[in-house]
Design a protein around this motif. Structure first.
Motif, mmCIF file in Angstrom:
data_model
loop_
_atom_site.group_PDB
_atom_site.id
_atom_site.type_symbol
_atom_site.label_atom_id
_atom_site.label_comp_id
_atom_site.label_asym_id
_atom_site.label_seq_id
_atom_site.Cartn_x
_atom_site.Cartn_y
_atom_site.Cartn_z
ATOM 1 N N ALA A 91 0.853 -1.185 0.000
ATOM 2 C CA ALA A 91 0.000 0.000 0.000
ATOM 3 C C ALA A 91 0.891 1.237 0.000
ATOM 4 N N LYS A 92 0.385 2.284 -0.650
ATOM 5 C CA LYS A 92 1.170 3.516 -0.761
ATOM 6 C C LYS A 92 0.220 4.711 -0.705
ATOM 7 N N ILE A 93 0.589 5.742 0.054
ATOM 8 C CA ILE A 93 -0.143 6.999 0.101
ATOM 9 C C ILE A 93 0.885 8.127 0.113
ATOM 10 N N ARG A 94 0.603 9.180 -0.673
ATOM 11 C CA ARG A 94 1.544 10.291 -0.737
ATOM 12 C C ARG A 94 0.806 11.594 -1.021
ATOM 13 N N GLN A 95 1.422 12.701 -0.591
ATOM 14 C CA GLN A 95 0.849 14.036 -0.743
ATOM 15 C C GLN A 95 1.995 15.025 -0.876
ATOM 16 N N GLY A 96 1.865 16.011 -1.784
ATOM 17 C CA GLY A 96 2.915 17.010 -1.944
ATOM 18 C C GLY A 96 2.759 17.768 -3.243
ATOM 19 N N PHE A 97 3.871 18.306 -3.747
ATOM 20 C CA PHE A 97 3.846 19.055 -4.998
ATOM 21 C C PHE A 97 5.207 18.930 -5.646
ATOM 22 N N GLU A 98 5.289 19.366 -6.878
ATOM 23 C CA GLU A 98 6.523 19.321 -7.648
ATOM 24 C C GLU A 98 7.114 20.731 -7.747
ATOM 25 N N VAL A 99 8.406 20.836 -7.505
ATOM 26 C CA VAL A 99 9.107 22.120 -7.517
ATOM 27 C C VAL A 99 9.777 22.295 -8.873
ATOM 28 N N PRO A 100 9.466 23.384 -9.610
ATOM 29 C CA PRO A 100 10.114 23.595 -10.916
ATOM 30 C C PRO A 100 11.508 24.213 -10.745
ATOM 31 N N PHE A 101 12.407 23.821 -11.618
ATOM 32 C CA PHE A 101 13.728 24.446 -11.661
ATOM 33 C C PHE A 101 14.211 24.409 -13.111
ATOM 34 N N ASN A 110 21.507 20.002 -26.181
ATOM 35 C CA ASN A 110 20.575 19.810 -27.295
ATOM 36 C C ASN A 110 19.367 20.724 -27.191
ATOM 37 N N GLN A 111 18.777 20.824 -26.004
ATOM 38 C CA GLN A 111 17.540 21.562 -25.834
ATOM 39 C C GLN A 111 17.733 22.947 -25.243
ATOM 40 N N GLY A 112 18.913 23.208 -24.741
ATOM 41 C CA GLY A 112 19.137 24.500 -24.134
ATOM 42 C C GLY A 112 18.474 24.572 -22.773
ATOM 43 N N ALA A 113 17.929 25.719 -22.455
ATOM 44 C CA ALA A 113 17.255 25.896 -21.163
ATOM 45 C C ALA A 113 15.865 25.277 -21.218
ATOM 46 N N ASN A 114 15.518 24.489 -20.189
ATOM 47 C CA ASN A 114 14.188 23.899 -20.088
ATOM 48 C C ASN A 114 13.806 23.773 -18.620
ATOM 49 N N ILE A 115 12.524 23.648 -18.387
ATOM 50 C CA ILE A 115 11.989 23.554 -17.031
ATOM 51 C C ILE A 115 11.771 22.076 -16.681
ATOM 52 N N GLN A 116 12.305 21.675 -15.546
ATOM 53 C CA GLN A 116 12.089 20.333 -15.015
ATOM 54 C C GLN A 116 11.479 20.437 -13.621
ATOM 55 N N PHE A 117 10.925 19.302 -13.160
ATOM 56 C CA PHE A 117 10.232 19.297 -11.880
ATOM 57 C C PHE A 117 10.842 18.239 -10.952
ATOM 58 N N LYS A 118 10.909 18.613 -9.693
ATOM 59 C CA LYS A 118 11.415 17.727 -8.640
ATOM 60 C C LYS A 118 10.300 17.508 -7.624
ATOM 61 N N GLN A 119 10.042 16.241 -7.289
ATOM 62 C CA GLN A 119 8.957 15.934 -6.362
ATOM 63 C C GLN A 119 9.368 16.235 -4.924
ATOM 64 N N ALA A 120 8.477 16.872 -4.199
ATOM 65 C CA ALA A 120 8.631 17.121 -2.759
ATOM 66 C C ALA A 120 7.346 16.637 -2.106
ATOM 67 N N GLU A 121 7.366 15.401 -1.541
ATOM 68 C CA GLU A 121 6.133 14.745 -1.112
ATOM 69 C C GLU A 121 6.284 14.135 0.278
ATOM 70 N N LEU A 122 5.128 13.960 0.910
ATOM 71 C CA LEU A 122 4.995 13.134 2.102
ATOM 72 C C LEU A 122 4.451 11.785 1.642
ATOM 73 N N GLU A 123 5.191 10.673 1.917
ATOM 74 C CA GLU A 123 4.827 9.367 1.352
ATOM 75 C C GLU A 123 4.986 8.273 2.404
ATOM 76 N N LEU A 124 4.027 7.341 2.411
ATOM 77 C CA LEU A 124 4.078 6.138 3.242
ATOM 78 C C LEU A 124 3.881 4.937 2.326
ATOM 79 N N ASP A 125 4.904 4.096 2.221
ATOM 80 C CA ASP A 125 4.872 2.888 1.394
ATOM 81 C C ASP A 125 5.138 1.698 2.316
ATOM 82 N N VAL A 126 4.183 0.758 2.414
ATOM 83 C CA VAL A 126 4.301 -0.323 3.391
ATOM 84 C C VAL A 126 3.758 -1.614 2.796
ATOM 85 N N THR A 127 4.392 -2.740 3.182
ATOM 86 C CA THR A 127 3.906 -4.089 2.870
ATOM 87 C C THR A 127 3.864 -4.872 4.173
#
Length: 759
Positions: A618-628, A634-651
């Motif tokens: 089971a997995k539950i998570r909450q948060g947002f992605e931070v752009p940088f 090849n592509q020059g400057a582009n925007i990427q996202f980094k996840q910043a989340e609260l997550e619980l993953d358990v078996t």
């Protein structure tokens, strides 16, 4: 002519009368049709004998050692399907029914002597045994006779055919040099068959087809010898003698040996440690111990003696022949049988309560022919089709199981999901992985293992482990989750039992986690600045100044020279005190004291929780992605996202003992805008991965990180800052103390089913 034939007619008439009388007598014999037992109030146990006619008069007698109740019926036969009926309730152990010579005997074997009552009502006979609370303490008699049942008498008769009658000439007791208790038994013949066993904390010694003189049949109190033996009773029956040894404590070891007609049974005292070692080293032979001494006896006779003496059902084939000489002292009977078979090239095969003895290889041939016959019968048996609805699992999982394949988590992690099954958790010597902020603490643990099984693999078959016969098939209707099986009737019954045992609801677990981040900060900054200047007149400008920077202001209508001689003020102060220390002629001395002090306490609580089935991820998570902003050739400057989340993953996995084992991954990542670089904040990482086992409903601290930073900074001007009294004017002091603590808690709870609706 009539005189000659008259005696002949009388003879014929008498014969017919006798036949009719005998038929009438036989027709009037009563049979026992049913034997039953029930529990009554007060802890009593009642046995009921039901006959097909009026119950005749009965004769009842009992014995205390061994504890038995015997009922004799004249002219009654047994219509029961077997002779021995186990009870194992309260004081009753079993009931044995045997008939011999127009008489029927019913023997009730007791665990201990208890009061009893007998009554007759029509065709029923009742025997009521008192409960344990009503039973009086057994009375020990000095002379007790053993009443042998019909089965024991028949067994003794068989043994007597192979073993001549023996005798005991004397009994004595001696104490050994180390506190051993020795019972010395003088035998008339050296080949007396002896059997020993432990029953209820006592040791019983049996002598087969052996008589005991009346003068020796009594109780021997030997408690004054200070040995493990308290007393022993010697009693005799028609063809058996028994010596029952009562011990002081269970810390003893006994052995027996025979030499020149003298049998010695020795009881050696033990310590608790020695007793534990002996118990741990017991071998696989658990039969009653016996002693045998025969010269050139037939092997079939020895096997018959062992089977009759131990009450085992033994079948020996025609190939079992030969003679043997053996002398065994204090040996378990099953070990003696194994060695006898070893010396004659024999082997045994046991099924149920029957043991077959045959030469080596014969049993293998028999089993091979039996399997071949079973294969032929199975090939000729007709097939039938059944539709089995699966309630709690995936029908595909049962199809795989019938085909001899592993089903992973057995389809309990979601009906309709194809392909991915989470495998069993691997726990062991692992590490936990805790990360916080810029620093990492490596406690890396072996997490849950995942395996991906394709649907093509799941539809294959392993004939070695398959539950289906070569002719059987199993297909699945996924829409209704129904398993369609075509198989023989015998295999179909086994498949139904398997599905009924495994198609059960899986228990569920609620996992609740708490992530606590507590911080305590303190900062203080004290500083001064002052300057001196000379001005001509108000508004006429400066003619002299000491300092390097500053601005002009107005204090009391005079021009303030703010050029600074010392600038050690606090950074961004919350308050300041400015004053003119001296003013004379055209000289002005200004002083400013600034101060800053910060104190903060914060506590951040995150509480993710999730519920899942046993052994399902089971997995539950909450948060947002931070752009940088990222740059590439090849592509020059582009925007990427980094996840910043609260997550619980358990078996989770529920163990048979009721604890919960969990493979956990807990993450608390968030951006730190206070430390942003060109508008892009860094990601503060807090992560824990571990395996842990917790009791149901208990809370455990999985881990924590404590950080502390203390600084004390002094900014000062050399020499002047050390002048007493005025040195503080040339010094700035900055102090800070930051403490941060990360704690992670977890609480698993098994979700129990609500049984209120089942009533």
């Amino acid at each position: 002519m009539s005189r000659v034939t008259e005696p002949l007619w009388k003879t014929i008439f008498a014969g017919i009368f006798l036949c009719v009388f005998q038929f009438a007598v036989q027709a009037s014999e009563v049979q026992i049709q049913n034997l039953d037992f029930t529990r009554l109030s007060g802890g009593r146990l009642q046995l009921q004998l039901e006959m097909d006619g009026p119950a005749p008069a009965l004769r009842v007698f009992h014995t205390d050692n061994p504890a038995r109740i015997a009922l004799d019926f004249s002219g009654v036969k047994s219509g029961l399907s077997k002779k021995k009926f186990p009870i194992n309730l309260d004081a009753a152990d079993s009931v044995y029914v045997a008939e011999s010579g127009g008489r029927l005997r019913v023997v009730i074997n007791l665990i201990s002597s208890v009061p009893y009552e007998t009554s007759t009502e029509g065709n029923k006979v009742f025997v009521t045994l008192a409960g344990a609370a009503q039973a009086e303490a057994p009375v020990v008699r000095q002379e007790t006779s053993i009443v042998a049942t019909a089965a024991q008498q028949a067994r003794s008769d068989v043994i007597a055919q192979f073993l001549p009658e023996q005798g005991i000439k004397g009994l004595d007791f001696r104490r050994g040099p180390r506190g051993e208790g020795r019972i010395l038994i003088s035998l008339s013949e050296p080949n007396t068959m002896v059997n020993t066993r432990e029953v209820g904390g006592k040791v019983e010694i049996y002598f087969v087809n052996t008589r005991l003189p009346e003068r020796l049949s009594k109780r021997y109190d030997v408690s004054e010898f200070a040995t493990p033996v308290r007393s022993f009773d010697a009693v005799s029956s028609r063809q058996e003698t028994k010596i029952t040894v009562d011990l002081q404590s269970p810390l003893y070891e006994y052995s027996q040996f025979q030499s020149e007609g003298m049998l010695t049974v020795e009881f050696r005292p033990l310590t608790q440690a020695e007793k534990d070692v002996i118990d741990s080293q017991k071998d696989r032979y658990t039969g009653d111990r016996l002693s045998l001494n025969f010269q050139d006896i037939e092997i079939r006779s020895v096997i018959t003696l062992l089977s009759e003496f131990t009450g085992q059902n033994v079948v020996a084939g025609d190939e079992v022949t030969g003679r043997i000489t053996l002398k065994l002292d204090d040996v378990p009977w099953d070990e003696a049988l194994d060695f006898i078979m070893m010396t004659k090239g024999l082997e045994k095969y046991q099924t149920g309560n029957v043991t077959l003895i045959a030469p080596v290889g014969k049993i293998k041939e028999y089993k091979k022919k039996q399997r071949e016959t079973e294969v032929v019968v199975a090939q000729m048996e007709p097939l039938r089709t059944e539709y089995i609805e699966i309630n709690y699992a995936r029908a595909e999982s049962f199809r795989n199981l019938l085909n001899g394949l592993d089903t992973g988590l057995f389809g309990t992690c979601g009906i309709g999901q194809q392909g991915t099954n989470v495998g069993a958790m691997q726990s062991g010597a692992g590490q936990a992985n805790v990360q916080s902020g810029a620093g990492n603490i490596n406690l890396r643990a072996a997490g849950s293992r995942k395996s991906v099984l394709s649907d093509e693999f799941l539809t294959s078959k392993d004939d070695e482990f398959a539950l289906l016969s070569p002719r059987g098939t199993a297909v699945v209707d996924s829409r209704t989750n129904t398993l369609i099986v075509r198989e023989t009737a015998s295999r179909m019954e086994e498949i139904r039992k398997l599905i009924a045992k495994l198609d059960v609801p899986v228990r569920q677990v609620m996992i609740e986690s708490r992530i606590v981040i507590a911080s305590n900060t303190f900062a203080r900054d004290l500083g001064v600045r002052f300057g001196v200047a000379k001005a001509a007149q108000v508004g006429s400008g400066k003619t002299f100044a000491v300092g390097g920077r500053g601005t002009e202001g107005d204090i009391s209508g005079a021009a303030q020279v703010s050029d600074l001689l010392v600038d050690l003020s606090a950074t961004n102060p919350y308050g300041a005190l400015a004053m003119t220390l001296a003013r004379g002629a055209d000289y002005v001395l200004n002083l400013e004291i600034s101060a800053l002090q910060d104190e903060g306490r914060a506590e951040l609580l995150s509480n993710p929780r999730v519920m899942t089935s046993d052994r399902c991820q089971a997995k539950i998570r909450q948060g947002f992605e931070v752009p940088f902003q990222a740059f590439s050739a090849n592509q020059g400057a582009n925007i990427q996202f980094k996840q910043a989340e609260l997550e619980l993953d358990v078996t989770p996995q529920i163990t048979p003992s009721g604890t919960i084992q969990m493979a956990l991954l807990i993450t608390k990542n968030e951006p730190d805008f206070a430390r942003a670089i060109q508008g892009t904040p860094p990601i503060v990482t807090r992560e824990l991965e571990t395996n842990v086992q917790v009791m149901d409903g208990e809370t455990v601290v999985l881990g924590g990180v404590f950080e502390s930073a203390q600084t004390n900074l002094d900014n000062k001007i050399p020499f002047f800052s050390d002048i007493p009294g005025i040195g503080f004017l040339f010094r700035r002091n900055e102090q800070s103390d930051e403490k941060t603590e990360l704690l992670i808690f977890v609480t698993p709870k098994i979700v129990h089913e609500n049984l209120s609706g089942a009533n």
